[in-house]
Scaffold this motif. Sequence first.
Motif, PDB file in Angstrom:
ATOM      1  N   THR A   1       0.886  -1.061  -0.101  1.00 19.48           N
ATOM      2  CA  THR A   1       0.024  -0.059   0.107  1.00 19.48           C
ATOM      3  C   THR A   1       0.704   1.197  -0.017  1.00 19.48           C
ATOM      4  O   THR A   1       1.833   1.291   0.657  1.00 19.48           O
ATOM      5  CB  THR A   1      -0.869   0.039   1.203  1.00 19.48           C
ATOM      6  N   VAL A   2       0.759   2.113  -1.008  1.00 18.43           N
ATOM      7  CA  VAL A   2       1.521   3.294  -0.863  1.00 18.43           C
ATOM      8  C   VAL A   2       0.417   4.728  -0.349  1.00 18.43           C
ATOM      9  O   VAL A   2      -0.821   4.652  -0.523  1.00 18.43           O
ATOM     10  CB  VAL A   2       1.847   3.635  -2.389  1.00 18.43           C
ATOM     11  N   GLU A   3       1.124   5.627  -0.148  1.00 21.04           N
ATOM     12  CA  GLU A   3       0.246   6.834   0.262  1.00 21.04           C
ATOM     13  C   GLU A   3      -0.397   7.613  -0.998  1.00 21.04           C
ATOM     14  O   GLU A   3      -1.544   8.010  -0.700  1.00 21.04           O
ATOM     15  CB  GLU A   3       1.363   7.635   0.565  1.00 21.04           C
ATOM     16  N   GLU A   4       0.088   7.720  -2.132  1.00 21.01           N
ATOM     17  CA  GLU A   4      -0.465   8.234  -3.355  1.00 21.01           C
ATOM     18  C   GLU A   4      -0.243   7.575  -4.517  1.00 21.01           C
ATOM     19  O   GLU A   4       0.746   6.718  -4.613  1.00 21.01           O
ATOM     20  CB  GLU A   4      -0.043   9.516  -3.300  1.00 21.01           C
ATOM     21  N   ASP A   5      -0.814   7.964  -5.666  1.00 23.40           N
ATOM     22  CA  ASP A   5      -0.931   7.254  -6.761  1.00 23.40           C
ATOM     23  C   ASP A   5       0.646   7.457  -7.368  1.00 23.40           C
ATOM     24  O   ASP A   5       1.166   8.455  -7.294  1.00 23.40           O
ATOM     25  CB  ASP A   5      -1.961   7.737  -7.896  1.00 23.40           C
ATOM     26  N   LEU A   6       1.209   6.435  -7.905  1.00 22.05           N
ATOM     27  CA  LEU A   6       2.425   6.515  -8.307  1.00 22.05           C
ATOM     28  C   LEU A   6       2.604   6.578  -9.820  1.00 22.05           C
ATOM     29  O   LEU A   6       3.740   6.815 -10.470  1.00 22.05           O
ATOM     30  CB  LEU A   6       3.461   5.325  -8.049  1.00 22.05           C
ATOM     31  N   GLY A   7       1.193   6.762 -10.387  1.00 25.07           N
ATOM     32  CA  GLY A   7       1.219   6.721 -11.914  1.00 25.07           C
ATOM     33  C   GLY A   7       1.557   5.502 -12.615  1.00 25.07           C
ATOM     34  O   GLY A   7       1.500   4.419 -11.899  1.00 25.07           O
ATOM     35  N   GLU A   8       1.967   5.407 -13.755  1.00 24.84           N
ATOM     36  CA  GLU A   8       2.647   4.304 -14.530  1.00 24.84           C
ATOM     37  C   GLU A   8       3.917   3.755 -13.850  1.00 24.84           C
ATOM     38  O   GLU A   8       5.089   4.371 -13.911  1.00 24.84           O
ATOM     39  CB  GLU A   8       2.564   4.465 -15.937  1.00 24.84           C
ATOM     40  N   ILE A   9       3.883   2.557 -13.423  1.00 22.58           N
ATOM     41  CA  ILE A   9       5.033   1.935 -12.722  1.00 22.58           C
ATOM     42  C   ILE A   9       6.219   1.787 -14.055  1.00 22.58           C
ATOM     43  O   ILE A   9       5.896   0.962 -15.010  1.00 22.58           O
ATOM     44  CB  ILE A   9       4.776   0.358 -12.261  1.00 22.58           C
ATOM     45  N   GLN A  10       7.449   2.392 -13.673  1.00 24.40           N
ATOM     46  CA  GLN A  10       8.395   1.969 -14.854  1.00 24.40           C
ATOM     47  C   GLN A  10       9.502   1.260 -14.424  1.00 24.40           C
ATOM     48  O   GLN A  10      10.069   0.375 -15.190  1.00 24.40           O
ATOM     49  CB  GLN A  10       8.995   3.713 -14.912  1.00 24.40           C
ATOM     50  N   LEU A  11       9.660   1.021 -13.015  1.00 25.58           N
ATOM     51  CA  LEU A  11      10.788   0.118 -12.553  1.00 25.58           C
ATOM     52  C   LEU A  11      10.506  -0.144 -11.119  1.00 25.58           C
ATOM     53  O   LEU A  11       9.747   0.427 -10.350  1.00 25.58           O
ATOM     54  CB  LEU A  11      12.021   0.713 -12.775  1.00 25.58           C
ATOM     55  N   ILE A  12      11.342  -1.276 -10.866  1.00 27.93           N
ATOM     56  CA  ILE A  12      11.214  -1.602  -9.310  1.00 27.93           C
ATOM     57  C   ILE A  12      12.509  -1.838  -8.825  1.00 27.93           C
ATOM     58  O   ILE A  12      13.377  -2.341  -9.747  1.00 27.93           O
ATOM     59  CB  ILE A  12      10.319  -2.940  -9.018  1.00 27.93           C
ATOM     60  N   LYS A  13      12.781  -1.499  -7.521  1.00 30.25           N
ATOM     61  CA  LYS A  13      14.101  -1.900  -6.938  1.00 30.25           C
ATOM     62  C   LYS A  13      14.076  -2.916  -6.026  1.00 30.25           C
ATOM     63  O   LYS A  13      13.134  -3.153  -5.169  1.00 30.25           O
ATOM     64  CB  LYS A  13      14.562  -0.551  -6.331  1.00 30.25           C
ATOM     65  N   ILE A  14      14.743  -3.849  -5.876  1.00 31.16           N
ATOM     66  CA  ILE A  14      14.797  -5.034  -5.102  1.00 31.16           C
ATOM     67  C   ILE A  14      16.115  -4.951  -4.167  1.00 31.16           C
ATOM     68  O   ILE A  14      17.323  -4.824  -4.812  1.00 31.16           O
ATOM     69  CB  ILE A  14      14.768  -6.415  -5.619  1.00 31.16           C
ATOM     70  N   GLU A  15      16.158  -4.930  -2.865  1.00 32.46           N
ATOM     71  CA  GLU A  15      17.097  -5.077  -1.833  1.00 32.46           C
ATOM     72  C   GLU A  15      17.178  -6.429  -1.396  1.00 32.46           C
ATOM     73  O   GLU A  15      16.148  -6.637  -0.665  1.00 32.46           O
ATOM     74  CB  GLU A  15      17.165  -3.816  -1.085  1.00 32.46           C
ATOM     75  N   LYS A  16      18.427  -6.824  -0.966  1.00 33.65           N
ATOM     76  CA  LYS A  16      18.460  -8.153  -0.290  1.00 33.65           C
ATOM     77  C   LYS A  16      19.531  -7.603   0.896  1.00 33.65           C
ATOM     78  O   LYS A  16      20.534  -7.341   0.484  1.00 33.65           O
ATOM     79  CB  LYS A  16      19.009  -9.421  -1.222  1.00 33.65           C
ATOM     80  N   ARG A  17      18.967  -7.967   2.076  1.00 38.14           N
ATOM     81  CA  ARG A  17      19.980  -7.458   3.144  1.00 38.14           C
ATOM     82  C   ARG A  17      20.113  -8.818   4.179  1.00 38.14           C
ATOM     83  O   ARG A  17      19.053  -9.712   4.285  1.00 38.14           O
ATOM     84  CB  ARG A  17      19.331  -6.599   4.149  1.00 38.14           C
ATOM     85  N   LYS A  18      21.312  -9.086   4.553  1.00 36.90           N
ATOM     86  CA  LYS A  18      21.543 -10.171   5.356  1.00 36.90           C
ATOM     87  C   LYS A  18      20.850 -10.378   6.557  1.00 36.90           C
ATOM     88  O   LYS A  18      20.401  -9.507   7.391  1.00 36.90           O
ATOM     89  CB  LYS A  18      23.057 -10.186   5.759  1.00 36.90           C
ATOM     90  N   TYR A  19      20.061 -11.773   6.810  1.00 34.14           N
ATOM     91  CA  TYR A  19      19.373 -11.898   8.039  1.00 34.14           C
ATOM     92  C   TYR A  19      20.248 -12.698   8.888  1.00 34.14           C
ATOM     93  O   TYR A  19      20.414 -12.023  10.289  1.00 34.14           O
ATOM     94  CB  TYR A  19      18.080 -12.824   7.716  1.00 34.14           C
ATOM     95  N   TRP A  20      20.843 -13.473   8.680  1.00 37.47           N
ATOM     96  CA  TRP A  20      21.489 -14.376   9.780  1.00 37.47           C
ATOM     97  C   TRP A  20      23.076 -14.457   9.290  1.00 37.47           C
ATOM     98  O   TRP A  20      24.226 -14.608   9.648  1.00 37.47           O
ATOM     99  CB  TRP A  20      21.140 -15.689  10.086  1.00 37.47           C
ATOM    100  N   TYR A  21      23.125 -15.098   7.973  1.00 39.96           N
ATOM    101  CA  TYR A  21      24.463 -15.343   7.320  1.00 39.96           C
ATOM    102  C   TYR A  21      24.365 -15.294   5.804  1.00 39.96           C
ATOM    103  O   TYR A  21      23.140 -15.197   5.356  1.00 39.96           O
ATOM    104  CB  TYR A  21      25.044 -17.029   7.663  1.00 39.96           C
ATOM    105  N   GLN A  22      25.418 -15.072   5.119  1.00 39.29           N
ATOM    106  CA  GLN A  22      25.178 -14.493   3.694  1.00 39.29           C
ATOM    107  C   GLN A  22      24.518 -15.769   3.039  1.00 39.29           C
ATOM    108  O   GLN A  22      24.959 -16.820   2.883  1.00 39.29           O
ATOM    109  CB  GLN A  22      26.847 -14.208   2.970  1.00 39.29           C
ATOM    110  N   ASP A  23      23.486 -15.321   2.132  1.00 42.36           N
ATOM    111  CA  ASP A  23      22.663 -16.205   1.509  1.00 42.36           C
ATOM    112  C   ASP A  23      22.154 -15.732   0.117  1.00 42.36           C
ATOM    113  O   ASP A  23      21.731 -14.837   0.021  1.00 42.36           O
ATOM    114  CB  ASP A  23      21.304 -16.453   2.456  1.00 42.36           C
ATOM    115  N   ASP A  24      22.737 -16.605  -0.891  1.00 39.14           N
ATOM    116  CA  ASP A  24      22.252 -16.170  -2.260  1.00 39.14           C
ATOM    117  C   ASP A  24      20.936 -16.389  -2.627  1.00 39.14           C
ATOM    118  O   ASP A  24      20.295 -17.209  -1.944  1.00 39.14           O
ATOM    119  CB  ASP A  24      23.226 -17.031  -3.197  1.00 39.14           C
ATOM    120  N   TRP A  25      20.467 -15.758  -3.551  1.00 36.74           N
ATOM    121  CA  TRP A  25      18.869 -16.044  -3.890  1.00 36.74           C
ATOM    122  C   TRP A  25      18.776 -15.877  -5.482  1.00 36.74           C
ATOM    123  O   TRP A  25      19.127 -15.121  -6.179  1.00 36.74           O
ATOM    124  CB  TRP A  25      18.075 -14.876  -3.157  1.00 36.74           C
ATOM    125  N   TYR A  26      18.058 -16.924  -5.909  1.00 35.89           N
ATOM    126  CA  TYR A  26      17.671 -16.808  -7.574  1.00 35.89           C
ATOM    127  C   TYR A  26      16.360 -16.432  -7.630  1.00 35.89           C
ATOM    128  O   TYR A  26      15.519 -17.046  -7.367  1.00 35.89           O
ATOM    129  CB  TYR A  26      17.781 -18.498  -8.000  1.00 35.89           C
TER     130      TYR A  26
END
Length: 115
Positions: free
Chosen positions: A57-82
């Motif tokens: 849920t977002v505060e206001e309309d974002l218009g047409e979605i152009q891109l998304i950003k994904i961030e992966k941050r360590k939880y316990w130990y370094q873990d790769d993800w496909y």
Amino acid sequence: MPAYTVTVATGSQWFAGTDDYVYLTLQGTDGCSERHLLDKPFYNDFERGAVDSYDVTVEEDLGEIQLIKIEKRKYWYQDDWYLKYITVKTPVGDYLEFPCYRWITDEKEIVLRDG
């Protein structure tokens, strides 16, 4: 407040899943969302071969979605993800697919564009 449904597909290769924190940011023509932690309480997110959906849920309309950003941050130990792909269902019912099809290693941010 506009709501988006984000679906995340994890690969089915051995060790493709992750226990790391995964954050999503939506970038549209009219603005950018806050960084959202993709997590369901008492659920093992991003397991090998899984397709998980999250409401963002977002505060206001974002218009047409152009891109998304994904961030992966360590939880316990370094873990790769496909990450195979992410789909976004907009508040008006349109579906956008953001293909990735690659391993995400370390703690980094990647940008995906509509495919």
